[in-house]
Design a protein around this motif. Sequence first.
Motif, PDB file in Angstrom:
ATOM      1  N   SER A  98      12.273  54.971  47.269  1.00  8.23           N
ATOM      2  CA  SER A  98      12.943  56.243  47.496  1.00  8.23           C
ATOM      3  C   SER A  98      12.647  56.720  48.904  1.00  8.23           C
ATOM      4  O   SER A  98      11.675  56.286  49.538  1.00  8.23           O
ATOM      5  N   THR A  99      13.531  57.632  49.431  1.00  5.58           N
ATOM      6  CA  THR A  99      13.332  58.225  50.747  1.00  5.58           C
ATOM      7  C   THR A  99      14.047  59.560  50.794  1.00  5.58           C
ATOM      8  O   THR A  99      15.044  59.773  50.078  1.00  5.58           O
ATOM      9  N   ASP A 100      13.522  60.485  51.577  1.00  2.39           N
ATOM     10  CA  ASP A 100      14.223  61.750  51.797  1.00  2.39           C
ATOM     11  C   ASP A 100      14.798  61.821  53.220  1.00  2.39           C
ATOM     12  O   ASP A 100      15.296  62.853  53.657  1.00  2.39           O
ATOM     13  N   ASP A 101      14.683  60.658  53.954  1.00  3.53           N
ATOM     14  CA  ASP A 101      15.285  60.563  55.290  1.00  3.53           C
ATOM     15  C   ASP A 101      16.705  60.022  55.120  1.00  3.53           C
ATOM     16  O   ASP A 101      16.963  58.820  55.304  1.00  3.53           O
ATOM     17  N   ALA A 102      17.576  60.888  54.716  1.00  8.24           N
ATOM     18  CA  ALA A 102      18.960  60.456  54.422  1.00  8.24           C
ATOM     19  C   ALA A 102      19.925  61.579  54.755  1.00  8.24           C
ATOM     20  O   ALA A 102      19.539  62.750  54.864  1.00  8.24           O
ATOM     21  N   GLN A 103      21.204  61.226  54.905  1.00  3.32           N
ATOM     22  CA  GLN A 103      22.257  62.213  55.194  1.00  3.32           C
ATOM     23  C   GLN A 103      23.567  61.733  54.617  1.00  3.32           C
ATOM     24  O   GLN A 103      23.757  60.541  54.381  1.00  3.32           O
ATOM     25  N   VAL A 104      24.443  62.710  54.364  1.00  3.10           N
ATOM     26  CA  VAL A 104      25.776  62.388  53.853  1.00  3.10           C
ATOM     27  C   VAL A 104      26.698  62.165  55.052  1.00  3.10           C
ATOM     28  O   VAL A 104      26.778  62.990  55.961  1.00  3.10           O
ATOM     29  N   ASP A 105      27.398  61.034  55.067  1.00  7.71           N
ATOM     30  CA  ASP A 105      28.335  60.686  56.145  1.00  7.71           C
ATOM     31  C   ASP A 105      29.746  60.550  55.591  1.00  7.71           C
ATOM     32  O   ASP A 105      29.957  60.339  54.382  1.00  7.71           O
ATOM     33  N   ALA A 106      30.710  60.662  56.502  1.00 10.15           N
ATOM     34  CA  ALA A 106      32.125  60.484  56.133  1.00 10.15           C
ATOM     35  C   ALA A 106      32.874  60.000  57.378  1.00 10.15           C
ATOM     36  O   ALA A 106      32.351  60.038  58.502  1.00 10.15           O
ATOM     37  N   HIS A 107      34.090  59.564  57.180  1.00 13.54           N
ATOM     38  CA  HIS A 107      34.925  59.136  58.304  1.00 13.54           C
ATOM     39  C   HIS A 107      35.353  60.362  59.114  1.00 13.54           C
ATOM     40  O   HIS A 107      35.866  61.340  58.568  1.00 13.54           O
ATOM     41  N   VAL A 108      35.130  60.293  60.436  1.00 11.83           N
ATOM     42  CA  VAL A 108      35.538  61.374  61.335  1.00 11.83           C
ATOM     43  C   VAL A 108      36.706  60.855  62.175  1.00 11.83           C
ATOM     44  O   VAL A 108      36.566  59.881  62.925  1.00 11.83           O
TER      45      VAL A 108
END
Length: 319
Positions: free
Chosen positions: A3-13
Amino acid sequence: LQSTDDAQVDAHVTPIAARVGGTVLKVNVADNQLVEAGTVLVEIDPRDYEVALQRAKAELADAEAAAQAANAAVPIIATTGTSNVSTAQGGVAQAAAGAEEAQRSVEAARARLVTAQARLRETEATATKNAKDVERLRMLLAKDEISQQQFDAAVGAADAARAAADSARSQVAEAELGIRVAESRVAQAKAGEQQAQAGLRSAQTAPEQITQTRARAAGAAAHAQQMAAVVKQAELNLEYTKIKAPVKGIVSRKSVEVGQVVQPGQPLMAIIALDRVWATANFKETQLEDMRPGQVATIKVDAYGGREFRGKVESLAAA
């Protein structure tokens, strides 16, 4: 289990940029606004592009008319060229026959001159002889050695001989004039024959003329195609004055305002598509040993109060 809390939500820009330059008339969206695909985001002053389209259509019509005229000229030139060759060949034959006939007239006139000259020499000799006879008989008449009747007969014969000589001179002059006239006709006939030959040589260039006409027709057709492409580009430029959203999403980083003059390629905003998002998680190297694409993952989003989402590992970064 890692597990990790170093994460982010990404999407197509999706970046939105101007494809044509001009003055911005309308900005129809604001930052963080949800837009559907096809929504008009920005409108650029279209007047210059409308004028350009009208001019391109006029030039296309002119090019198409020129191409049609050039194509129509090809069969006309071909038919006319064949006809001209046939006519010119007939003209050459006719001119040659006329020259031969004129030459025969000269020869006939020269023959008449020779005959007339011989006749003149004969009549002049007779006239000279008769004149001498008259002088000789005049002396005999004075001595009463001949009769008046004999003398008168000699005088009549001398007069007739002089008249015959005068007539022969006229015939000689007429024959000489006939030669000059016939020679003039020969010169005219030869000039006509040369002109006919020149006309034939010109008519025999018909294949080259046909080739040139076809080349002009091909060039006119190519120009018409070129102008059709110009019209298409002008239509596209006019269409590009309305900048539309290519995808559904949220407007972000809007940097365009009404009245602003924009250039082709200038960034105006971005659209973040939310129909497909993913989480980019950063793990330590020691955690990656057993990770493989396709493995099940549980994702918790802080923004939603720790709500869990089920997912799977899609890929591992090469770095």
